[in-house]
Write an enzyme that holds these catalytic residues in place. Structure first.
Site, PDB file in Angstrom:
ATOM      1  N   SER A 188      30.782 124.613  47.492  1.00  0.00           N
ATOM      2  CA  SER A 188      29.915 125.709  47.904  1.00  0.00           C
ATOM      3  C   SER A 188      30.662 126.879  48.545  1.00  0.00           C
ATOM      4  O   SER A 188      31.519 127.477  47.920  1.00  0.00           O
ATOM      5  CB  SER A 188      28.866 125.154  48.853  1.00  0.00           C
ATOM      6  N   HIS A 189      30.359 127.131  49.823  1.00  0.00           N
ATOM      7  CA  HIS A 189      30.950 128.283  50.503  1.00  0.00           C
ATOM      8  C   HIS A 189      32.320 127.961  51.088  1.00  0.00           C
ATOM      9  O   HIS A 189      32.955 128.833  51.678  1.00  0.00           O
ATOM     10  CB  HIS A 189      30.019 128.722  51.625  1.00  0.00           C
ATOM     11  N   ASP A 199      27.672 133.041  47.337  1.00  0.00           N
ATOM     12  CA  ASP A 199      28.759 132.127  47.715  1.00  0.00           C
ATOM     13  C   ASP A 199      29.395 131.482  46.478  1.00  0.00           C
ATOM     14  O   ASP A 199      29.059 131.836  45.341  1.00  0.00           O
ATOM     15  CB  ASP A 199      28.261 131.062  48.702  1.00  0.00           C
ATOM     16  N   ASP A 238      29.134 128.711  44.774  1.00  0.00           N
ATOM     17  CA  ASP A 238      28.336 128.107  43.701  1.00  0.00           C
ATOM     18  C   ASP A 238      27.028 128.853  43.451  1.00  0.00           C
ATOM     19  O   ASP A 238      26.148 128.361  42.741  1.00  0.00           O
ATOM     20  CB  ASP A 238      28.065 126.624  43.991  1.00  0.00           C
ATOM     21  N   ASP A 283      24.379 129.731  45.347  1.00  0.00           N
ATOM     22  CA  ASP A 283      23.065 129.450  45.919  1.00  0.00           C
ATOM     23  C   ASP A 283      22.809 130.211  47.228  1.00  0.00           C
ATOM     24  O   ASP A 283      21.686 130.222  47.717  1.00  0.00           O
ATOM     25  CB  ASP A 283      22.833 127.932  46.092  1.00  0.00           C
ATOM     26  N   ARG A 284      23.837 130.855  47.791  1.00  0.00           N
ATOM     27  CA  ARG A 284      23.612 131.641  49.017  1.00  0.00           C
ATOM     28  C   ARG A 284      23.633 133.126  48.708  1.00  0.00           C
ATOM     29  O   ARG A 284      24.271 133.555  47.748  1.00  0.00           O
ATOM     30  CB  ARG A 284      24.722 131.367  50.026  1.00  0.00           C
ATOM     31  N   LYS A 316      18.456 126.474  46.472  1.00  0.00           N
ATOM     32  CA  LYS A 316      18.403 127.866  46.874  1.00  0.00           C
ATOM     33  C   LYS A 316      19.070 128.693  45.779  1.00  0.00           C
ATOM     34  O   LYS A 316      19.852 128.164  44.998  1.00  0.00           O
ATOM     35  CB  LYS A 316      19.047 128.072  48.236  1.00  0.00           C
TER      36      LYS A 316
HETATM   37  C1  VG1 Z   1      25.349 124.162  55.757  1.00  0.00           C
HETATM   38  C2  VG1 Z   1      24.161 125.000  56.161  1.00  0.00           C
HETATM   39  C3  VG1 Z   1      22.890 124.464  55.517  1.00  0.00           C
HETATM   40  C4  VG1 Z   1      23.074 124.398  53.994  1.00  0.00           C
HETATM   41  C5  VG1 Z   1      24.303 123.585  53.669  1.00  0.00           C
HETATM   42  C6  VG1 Z   1      24.606 123.558  52.200  1.00  0.00           C
HETATM   43  O1  VG1 Z   1      25.178 122.843  56.237  1.00  0.00           O
HETATM   44  O2  VG1 Z   1      24.021 125.042  57.548  1.00  0.00           O
HETATM   45  O3  VG1 Z   1      21.809 125.281  55.874  1.00  0.00           O
HETATM   46  O4  VG1 Z   1      21.955 123.820  53.391  1.00  0.00           O
HETATM   47  O5  VG1 Z   1      25.445 124.133  54.340  1.00  0.00           O
HETATM   48  O6  VG1 Z   1      24.746 124.842  51.670  1.00  0.00           O
HETATM   49  P1  VG1 Z   1      25.842 122.304  57.594  1.00  0.00           P
HETATM   50  O7  VG1 Z   1      25.473 120.865  57.668  1.00  0.00           O
HETATM   51  O8  VG1 Z   1      27.311 122.563  57.493  1.00  0.00           O
HETATM   52  O9  VG1 Z   1      25.255 123.124  58.691  1.00  0.00           O
HETATM   53  V1  VG1 Z   1      25.871 125.097  50.450  1.00  0.00           V
HETATM   54  O10 VG1 Z   1      25.624 126.665  49.866  1.00  0.00           O
HETATM   55  O11 VG1 Z   1      27.250 124.840  51.297  1.00  0.00           O
HETATM   56  O12 VG1 Z   1      25.540 123.936  49.371  1.00  0.00           O
HETATM   57 CO    CO Z   2      26.441 127.066  48.107  1.00  0.00          CO
END
Ligand code: VG1
Ligand code: CO
Length: 539
Positions: free
Chosen positions: A112-113, A276, A278, A280-281, A375
């Protein structure tokens, strides 16, 4: 051609907030991907007739892992795989492909990010037939399986060519390589008023979309430039690179610096956005203007009537507990359902499936709707463009009018990164124990009204989840504490602070929250226990 390979368990294959996420070098260990995938296949059980979607955000090791997954799926008896061309599929597009094909699930290879590359992170998100990531009771069962795995099955064949769209066969399994962008574009065309957005660009409206050298580049170029007519060059950093060109593909004020600097300069476009790794953000910017994700969710919900797919009404809206309460006021005004869930998109899935909600969002730059079960970054950008096209108003105007109507939730998240895991766990446990004693205590202008752990009882599957601690003050301000579940080393303590004001709507968030930040530190003992007096990342 099916080889059975003996293996021994890794002790760290527990999934977090969104799948398994580890340092690339950890995932590179022989058998690491294989053990994890075999554990999933074992838990699913009979794979005859099953169809899965596979793709990723193109980060380092995607190409290798995807070949392993394909050969293992075939060896385990999967009937058909739908794979993105060259291994690319964004997380939202993957959810759509699962739903559209009535697939049994899918694997999106992404952290992801988190940064990519050999020194960055790698990850695997696993979704089921809902198009959303699996619920915790399934990931718990998979984790148990990873602890006792002793062998995995793989087809001993050369790598599959994923560069050409079309069908092929591998050890009796059908592989369909598809264009990962087409279906997604078609879905967006069905939701939004593309004609209105085209006219907006025709009238000279300018935008910059930063794909951060990650998966949304090809989606964004096709949709914004080729179809909607944004001028060429509106989409930047659009070639997905294995290390994201060194960028940290987290669309926020800190990591999307290039875009933020541009949007706060004299040459700024009318509209700015980033996604981001992948896809979704999303981050939304106007000229010298930043929209917090919590406000974005509230604004989109309040303006549903401008969007063709939603104009006949929406079921309800949900947010993660850590997200600001902005959207709660909108839900009340529209008299629609309102839900508060733990952090992680998987908690929205049951609410969408049972038609309790249409929209949902998280403070972490995630917004989406029931069109899929993840998302969706580009969806959020199109939603904003559609509102702008329909109202003729700027991002700043839309947001400020929203605050005038509903008041403003000043909101900032403070992340304390790289904290020793034991220190972080103890800090949270001790804090939880102290919370009930804080009720009615006064800190300067603030009186604690209520404090305790956030517990969510899912109305559909009746599961109960505890996630984070919340301190509520008499004036409606809140402090939320939780540990991140997406990191790959050490612990990250997240502190989310919010303060509501009905009339005073044009102040600096950090200034408005100075006192609450001090209280948050005092209550949690973060400085004493971690040695950190300031957060590492403030968003
Ligand atoms: C983080 C964010 C959460 C989001 C998750 C996955 O998780 O706070 O809101 O759903 O990342 O997003 P955490 O447990 O680190 O707070 V992604 O775009 O990284 O799949
Ligand atoms: Co993501």
């Amino acid at each position: 051609m099916i080889k059975v390979v003996s293996t021994s368990p890794f002790s760290d294959q527990k999934m977090g907030t969104a799948g398994l996420r580890r340092k690339s070098k950890v995932v590179l260990q022989p058998g690491y991907v294989e053990n994890f995938m075999q554990s999933i296949f074992n838990v699913i059980g009979n794979l005859q007739g099953k169809v899965f979607v596979v793709g990723g955000d193109g980060r380092y090791y995607n190409d290798v892992a995807i070949q392993k997954i394909i050969k293992m799926a075939a060896a385990n008896g999967v009937s058909r795989l739908i794979v993105g061309q060259n291994g690319f599929i964004s997380t939202p597009a993957g959810s759509n492909i699962i739903l559209k094909n009535h697939a049994d699930g899918g694997f999106i290879l992404s952290a992801s990010h988190n940064p990519g590359g050999i020194d960055g992170d790698f990850g695997i998100k696993y979704s089921n037939h809902t198009g959303g990531q699996i619920p915790s009771f399934v990931s718990d069962a998979i984790y148990q399986e990873t602890l006792k795995i002793s062998e995995y099955k793989i087809c001993d064949v050369p790598d599959v060519d994923l560069s050409q769209i079309g069908h092929q066969e591998l050890c009796g399994m059908q592989i369909d390589v598809i264009d990962p962008v087409n279906d997604y574009v078609e879905m967006m065309e069905q939701i939004f008023d593309f004609t209105a957005i085209k006219n907006l660009f025709k009238s000279g409206f300018t935008m910059r979309f930063d794909a951060m050298n990650a998966v949304t580049g090809p989606y964004a170029v096709r949709i914004f430039e080729e179809i909607l007519g944004a001028s060429k060059g509106s989409v930047v950093n659009y070639v997905p690179l294995p290390d994201f060109g060194g960028l940290h593909p987290d669309p926020n004020m800190v990591y999307a610096k290039e875009l933020v600097d541009f949007m706060f300069s004299d040459d700024a476009a009318d509209f700015g956005a980033a996604n981001d790794g992948d896809g979704d953000r999303n981050m939304i910017l106007g000229k010298s203007f930043f929209v917090t994700p919590s406000d974005s969710l509230a604004i989109l919900t309040d303006n549903f009537q401008y969007i063709p797919a939603y104009k006949n009404g929406i079921y309800g809206v949900a947010k993660s507990a850590a997200t600001s309460t902005s959207v709660e006021r909108v839900a009340k005004a529209h008299n629609i359902g309102y839900y508060e869930v733990p952090t992680g998109w998987k908690y929205f899935v049951n609410l969408m499936d049972s038609k309790r909600i249409t929209f949902c969002g998280e403070e972490s730059f995630g917004t989406g709707s029931a069109h899929i079960r993840e998302k969706d970054g580009i969806w959020a950008v199109l939603f904003w463009l559609n509102i702008i096209a329909a109202t003729g108003k700027s991002v700043a105007q839309i947001t400020e009018e929203h605050w005038q109507k509903y008041g403003r939730s000043y909101y900032v998240r403070f992340d304390f990164e790289g904290v020793d895991g034991t220190i972080a766990d103890n800090l949270m446990a001790d804090l939880e124990n102290r919370l009930s004693a804080l009720v009615n205590k006064r800190y300067g202008d603030y009186i604690v009204a209520d404090a305790g752990a956030f517990v969510y009882n899912d109305p559909v599957d009746k599961s109960s989840t505890k996630n984070g601690l919340i301190v509520r003050f008499a004036d409606g301000s809140r402090i939320v504490y939780r540990l991140s579940g997406t990191g790959s080393s050490g612990a990250t303590i997240r502190v989310y602070i919010e303060r509501y004001s009905k009339e005073d709507i044009k102040r600096e968030p950090l200034q408005m929250l100075t006192e609450l930040f001090k209280i948050a530190m005092l209550i949690s003992e973060i400085p004493e226990r971690t040695g950190k007096h300031q957060a590492d990342v403030v968003t």
